[in-house]
Design a protein around this motif. Sequence first.
Motif, PDB file in Angstrom:
ATOM      1  N   ARG B  35       0.696  -1.134  -0.013  1.00 51.41           N
ATOM      2  CA  ARG B  35      -0.176   0.175   0.167  1.00 51.41           C
ATOM      3  C   ARG B  35       1.258   1.587  -0.449  1.00 51.41           C
ATOM      4  O   ARG B  35       1.848   1.978   0.792  1.00 51.41           O
ATOM      5  CB  ARG B  35      -0.430  -0.208   1.123  1.00 51.41           C
ATOM      6  N   VAL B  39      -1.556   9.132   1.811  1.00 50.57           N
ATOM      7  CA  VAL B  39      -2.964   9.564   1.794  1.00 50.57           C
ATOM      8  C   VAL B  39      -4.181   9.095   0.762  1.00 50.57           C
ATOM      9  O   VAL B  39      -3.671  10.279  -0.346  1.00 50.57           O
ATOM     10  CB  VAL B  39      -3.154  11.105   2.726  1.00 50.57           C
ATOM     11  N   LYS B  40      -4.610   8.439   0.621  1.00 52.12           N
ATOM     12  CA  LYS B  40      -5.956   8.500  -0.151  1.00 52.12           C
ATOM     13  C   LYS B  40      -6.839   8.954  -0.457  1.00 52.12           C
ATOM     14  O   LYS B  40      -7.636   8.833   0.886  1.00 52.12           O
ATOM     15  CB  LYS B  40      -5.824   7.349  -0.706  1.00 52.12           C
ATOM     16  N   ARG B  41      -7.565  10.442  -1.224  1.00 53.64           N
ATOM     17  CA  ARG B  41      -8.860  10.696  -0.983  1.00 53.64           C
ATOM     18  C   ARG B  41      -9.981  10.528  -1.877  1.00 53.64           C
ATOM     19  O   ARG B  41      -9.464  10.404  -2.637  1.00 53.64           O
ATOM     20  CB  ARG B  41      -8.710  12.253  -0.757  1.00 53.64           C
ATOM     21  N   MET B  42     -10.980  10.113  -1.034  1.00 52.17           N
ATOM     22  CA  MET B  42     -11.851   9.694  -2.000  1.00 52.17           C
ATOM     23  C   MET B  42     -13.045   9.990  -1.394  1.00 52.17           C
ATOM     24  O   MET B  42     -13.636  10.824  -0.216  1.00 52.17           O
ATOM     25  CB  MET B  42     -12.247   8.170  -2.293  1.00 52.17           C
ATOM     26  N   LYS B  43     -14.263  10.359  -2.365  1.00 49.85           N
ATOM     27  CA  LYS B  43     -16.135  10.331  -1.603  1.00 49.85           C
ATOM     28  C   LYS B  43     -16.190   9.543  -1.128  1.00 49.85           C
ATOM     29  O   LYS B  43     -16.385   8.150  -1.840  1.00 49.85           O
ATOM     30  CB  LYS B  43     -16.138  10.836  -3.528  1.00 49.85           C
ATOM     31  N   ALA B  44     -17.216  10.013  -0.566  1.00 54.34           N
ATOM     32  CA  ALA B  44     -17.466   8.779   0.685  1.00 54.34           C
ATOM     33  C   ALA B  44     -18.821   8.594  -0.549  1.00 54.34           C
ATOM     34  O   ALA B  44     -20.220   8.285  -0.115  1.00 54.34           O
ATOM     35  CB  ALA B  44     -18.197   8.962   1.208  1.00 54.34           C
ATOM     36  N   VAL B  45     -19.499   7.780  -1.795  1.00 52.94           N
ATOM     37  CA  VAL B  45     -19.952   7.275  -2.572  1.00 52.94           C
ATOM     38  C   VAL B  45     -19.958   5.951  -3.324  1.00 52.94           C
ATOM     39  O   VAL B  45     -18.844   5.461  -3.233  1.00 52.94           O
ATOM     40  CB  VAL B  45     -20.095   8.490  -4.010  1.00 52.94           C
TER      41      VAL B  45
END
Lengths: 264, 45
Positions: B35, B39-45
């Motif tokens: 991994r 930092v992995k950023r993503m939308k909570a969808v």
Amino acid sequence: MKVELLELKENRVRFLLKGVSAAFANGIRRAALAEVPNLAIDEIALYDNTSVLFDEQLALRLGLVPITAEDPSVFSLPEECQCGGAGCPGCRLDFMVTVEGPGMVYSRDIKFTDPSVRPVVDTIPLVVLGEGEKVVIEGYATLGVARSHAKWNAGTLCGYKNLPKIEIGPECNGCGKCIAECARNILVLEAERIKVTDPLNCSLCKLCVRACETGAVKVEPVLDCFVLSIEGDGSVKARDMVWMATSEIRKRAEYLGNWLAEFA
Amino acid sequence: MAYKCTRCKKTVEVDYEYSGIRCPYCGHRILMKERPTTVKRMKAV
């Protein structure tokens, strides 16, 4: 228009609307479903996820956790916020999830920086962690409407039906066949006559009408009278949900009126 | 790209053109992609 309250609970409200069209009742239903602003986790930053679940799946599960605030009116929609959607304490609620296995990660592990904000239910399972597995996530929740995504859905079970009008004619011979057919058990036999105990519970299926050989039972919907049932997931009180839904309809109607006035 | 050998747990650099997928220390052919530390950023969808 007349309004009569039938039932009021924290998550559910049932009321009678008299003298309105079906479009009006449906408007309230639709607004309660899709236009009530509600809190939900919008974006996350994953620092560590050594669980068996994909990051995206975990993000989806976090997004679907219903969140409540003691006073939701202090928060504003990002597009209506004074910061212009850039992100400020008025439109973003930061949270952190830090759990190390073994064990289950529950919704109660979502810790918001604002103590007045919390998940509606503490025991929603998010992911199972094995020995040495770890989840470290931070992110923020925002207000939103269900029109843009179902995670902002405050009204979960909203519906309406016409008020049933049940009449038992004088030709009733008290055979009791309609009582046996009624799935909602709202008909009883009293002194050789059929009596309706709870007409509001009738689903207008008309099985009793078909069962009656003498044609004494008549079930008709009252066309301008509706029983509205609004039920939420607990993030917004049912009473507030109806208020917000009707306010949204009024806001839109005013906007349309002003817009049309420009052409008059 | 750094990988981790599932047998000897060592971090190995893979030379796709020369050696193919193989651990240079133990010869094991199952490698794990680690991994990233970002930092992995993503939308909570």
